[in-house]
Scaffold this active site. Structure first.
Site, short mmCIF file in Angstrom:
data_model
loop_
_atom_site.label_atom_id
_atom_site.label_comp_id
_atom_site.label_asym_id
_atom_site.label_seq_id
_atom_site.Cartn_x
_atom_site.Cartn_y
_atom_site.Cartn_z
CG ASP A 78 -1.92 1.13 1.30
OD1 ASP A 78 -2.15 1.54 0.17
OD2 ASP A 78 -2.25 1.40 2.35
CE1 TYR A 83 -0.37 8.95 3.43
CE2 TYR A 83 1.74 9.60 4.00
CZ TYR A 83 0.66 9.81 4.23
OH TYR A 83 0.30 10.56 5.21
CG HIS A 87 -4.33 10.64 1.78
ND1 HIS A 87 -5.53 10.47 2.39
CD2 HIS A 87 -3.57 9.59 2.10
CE1 HIS A 87 -5.56 9.59 3.19
NE2 HIS A 87 -4.22 8.96 3.11
CD GLU A 135 -6.42 4.62 3.52
OE1 GLU A 135 -5.80 5.60 4.49
OE2 GLU A 135 -5.68 3.81 3.26
CD GLU A 195 -5.03 2.79 -0.97
OE1 GLU A 195 -4.19 2.45 -1.58
OE2 GLU A 195 -5.35 2.88 0.41
CG ASP A 248 -5.88 0.12 2.79
OD1 ASP A 248 -5.94 -0.84 2.98
OD2 ASP A 248 -4.85 0.87 2.93
NE ARG A 297 -8.37 6.88 8.36
CZ ARG A 297 -7.57 6.57 7.30
NH1 ARG A 297 -6.35 6.22 7.74
NH2 ARG A 297 -8.12 6.76 6.22
CD GLN A 344 -3.89 4.58 9.99
OE1 GLN A 344 -4.89 4.77 10.01
NE2 GLN A 344 -2.92 5.27 9.23
CE1 TYR A 382 0.32 6.86 13.48
CE2 TYR A 382 0.89 6.80 11.04
CZ TYR A 382 0.57 7.43 12.39
OH TYR A 382 0.40 8.98 12.03
CE LYS A 401 -3.65 2.73 6.79
NZ LYS A 401 -4.55 3.35 5.63
CB THR A 404 -7.45 -4.77 1.59
OG1 THR A 404 -6.73 -4.38 2.86
CG2 THR A 404 -7.22 -3.64 0.34
CB THR A 421 -6.08 7.47 0.43
OG1 THR A 421 -6.04 6.64 1.37
CG2 THR A 421 -7.22 8.22 0.36
CD GLU A 449 -8.00 12.77 2.59
OE1 GLU A 449 -7.22 13.81 1.81
OE2 GLU A 449 -7.99 11.63 2.39
O1 LIG Z 1 0.09 10.22 7.51
C1 LIG Z 1 -0.23 9.40 8.33
O2 LIG Z 1 -0.03 9.35 9.55
C2 LIG Z 1 -1.39 8.07 8.05
C3 LIG Z 1 -1.74 7.92 6.61
C4 LIG Z 1 -2.28 6.85 6.16
O3 LIG Z 1 -3.27 6.35 6.82
C5 LIG Z 1 -2.47 6.75 4.84
C6 LIG Z 1 -2.25 5.04 4.17
O4 LIG Z 1 -2.38 4.28 4.67
C7 LIG Z 1 -1.78 5.41 2.88
C8 LIG Z 1 -2.67 5.52 1.96
O5 LIG Z 1 -3.40 4.69 1.41
O6 LIG Z 1 -2.66 6.63 1.09
CA CA Z 2 -4.10 2.80 1.95
MG MG Z 3 -6.06 -2.85 3.98
#
Ligand SMILES: O=C(O)/C=C/C(=O)CC(=O)CC(=O)O
Ligand code: CA
Ligand code: MG
Length: 418
Positions: free
Chosen positions: A125, A127, A132, A197, A199, A231, A235, A238, A242, A251, A255, A347, A361
């Site tokens: 995955d 970013y 985003h 998410e 994607e 996805d 939150r 996470q 994380y 996550k 999916t 995302t 968002e």
């Molecule tokens: O920036 C953060 O702390 C968290 C970001 C995400 O959760 C986004 C992610 O998993 C990746 C994406 O799908 O863009």
């Molecule tokens: Ca994602």
């Molecule tokens: Mg997932």
């Protein structure tokens, strides 16, 4: 190809505006009530061509590719085979002289059950949306720069959980996990901040050699096609888990992917220049420096509905990092690709308020809930909510190339030990 097929019409009498017209031809895996063995299908209009049956008669040299009923052997066979099969299917469906042979092999789309189209090997995955990443950075790291210092130098990603990738329509059970309450207590509880998410997934066909990075210009030899990805993200789980290693259980519970894989060959008209990138990345990622690697994004418009109500239209053309750059980065350390690897874009969010691909968002982290037509409000997802993501792209001669849909409904959490 006949003149009729070139213009988007065929002996099927299809509406040229149909998202699954003669220029789309996505592949999937299906069964029917009376025939439980998996078959490979090609969607055409509101019908599905049984390719496993058709190949025996019409493409005998390649029939073994479709015998297992999943896309795995086709993905592994490589770009020459992908082109040959697509040309043959285009001819059968576009040229009247094949009608007698092909017509009995068409099934109404409503009569088939669709499955996971390929065996997901590794799932990554990314970013890649600057919009985003900036929005989440502002929410989670309000005191620093919204983008981390590495963001414009490499396509950030993490390795996900391939075994929990599920086909569209699979219920998504609300995850339970550790989180920290506003009072600072650590508890095990059902997620109260379940998100989506939106994607785009890139599906790897041809594997690569261990130890050998895949240069930008070779992306088309390895990438077979695209699907839609939701996805699902908890939150609250996470946020607690994380740092410092990245997303883990927040996550990995499910999916969802769309059942139809649209080959990249169908998306030639959707190729578009990515947004300007500054600073220029290192040469292995610099698609403006490599004459063999014309930079390409894809002009896909995603649409997200919540309980049938449109909530967002994220533009994929706004993505900062391309799939070719993600592939080049993923392999620069010598890691190899396997057939069935799924690379999710990250995302998809655009700059506008109605272009965000996640509820965090769209609702300012739950602080400005959406109001649905029934008067109810949503910061995050409730049990019973259904999210559908669709997308389409420009095709030849004003036609549209559809990506189908990925659908999922939230089921209540299963009670678990504390
Ligand atoms: O920036 C953060 O702390 C968290 C970001 C995400 O959760 C986004 C992610 O998993 C990746 C994406 O799908 O863009
Ligand atoms: Ca994602
Ligand atoms: Mg997932």
């Amino acid at each position: 190809m006949t003149a009729a097929a070139r213009h988007g019409t065929t002996w099927l009498g299809l509406d040229p505006a149909h998202p699954f017209g003669i220029h789309t031809l996505p592949y999937g895996s299906f069964t029917t009530q009376d025939a439980p063995a998996r078959r490979v299908g090609v969607a055409i209009g509101d019908q599905v061509l049984d390719l496993t049956a058709a190949a025996g008669a019409l493409l005998p040299g390649d029939a073994a590719l479709f015998a297992a009923g999943t896309l795995d052997p086709l993905l592994a066979a490589g770009p020459d085979t992908w082109a040959r099969v697509r040309a043959a299917v285009t001819d059968w469906l576009g040229d009247e002289r094949h009608r007698t042979a092909v017509e009995p092999l068409l099934r109404p789309a409503g009569s088939v059950d669709l499955h996971l189209p390929f065996t997901v090997a590794d799932y990554v995955d990314f970013y890649a949306s600057e919009h985003h990443a900036t929005a989440l950075g502002r929410m989670f790291r309000p005191d620093g720069d919204p983008l981390t210092p590495n963001w414009k130098h490499l396509p950030i990603g993490y390795h996900g959980r391939a075994g929990t990738v599920v086909p569209s329509g699979t219920p998504v059970v609300r995850p339970t996990g550790q989180r920290r309450t506003p009072e600072g207590n650590v508890v095990l509880a059902a997620s109260a901040r379940l998100d989506i998410e939106a994607e785009v997934g890139f599906v790897v066909g041809t594997p690569s050699t261990p130890g050998r990075p895949v240069p930008l210009a070779d992306a088309g030899r390895h990438l077979f096609g695209v699907c839609l990805v939701n996805d699902w993200s908890a939150r609250d789980i996470q946020a607690w888990e994380y740092v410092p290693l990245g997303p883990f259980l927040g996550k990995s519970f499910a999916t969802s992917v769309s059942p139809w894989v649209v080959p990249l060959a169908a998306l030639g008209h959707a190729r578009t220049a990515p947004p300007p990138r500054d600073p220029r990345p290192l040469p292995y990622l610099d698609d403006t420096a490599d004459p063999a690697a014309e930079p390409w994004g894809l002009d896909l418009t995603l649409r997200v509905t919540l309980n049938g109500h449109p909530v967002s239209a994220p533009p994929f053309a706004a993505m900062y990092w391309t799939a070719a750059q993600q592939l080049a980065h993923l392999t620069v350390n010598g890691a190899s690709l396997r057939t069935g690897d799924l690379l999710a874009s990250g995302t998809v969010s655009g700059p506008g308020p109605g272009e965000r691909g996640s509820l965090i968002e769209l609702t300012a982290n739950g602080g400005s809930p959406l109001t649905l037509p029934d008067g109810s409000t949503r910061g995050f997802l409730e049990d019973g909510d259904e999210v559908v993501i669709t997308a389409d792209a420009p095709g030849p001669g004003g036609t549209r190339i559809g990506l189908g849909e990925v659908r999922g409904r939230i089921a209540p959490a299963v009670s678990s030990p504390s």
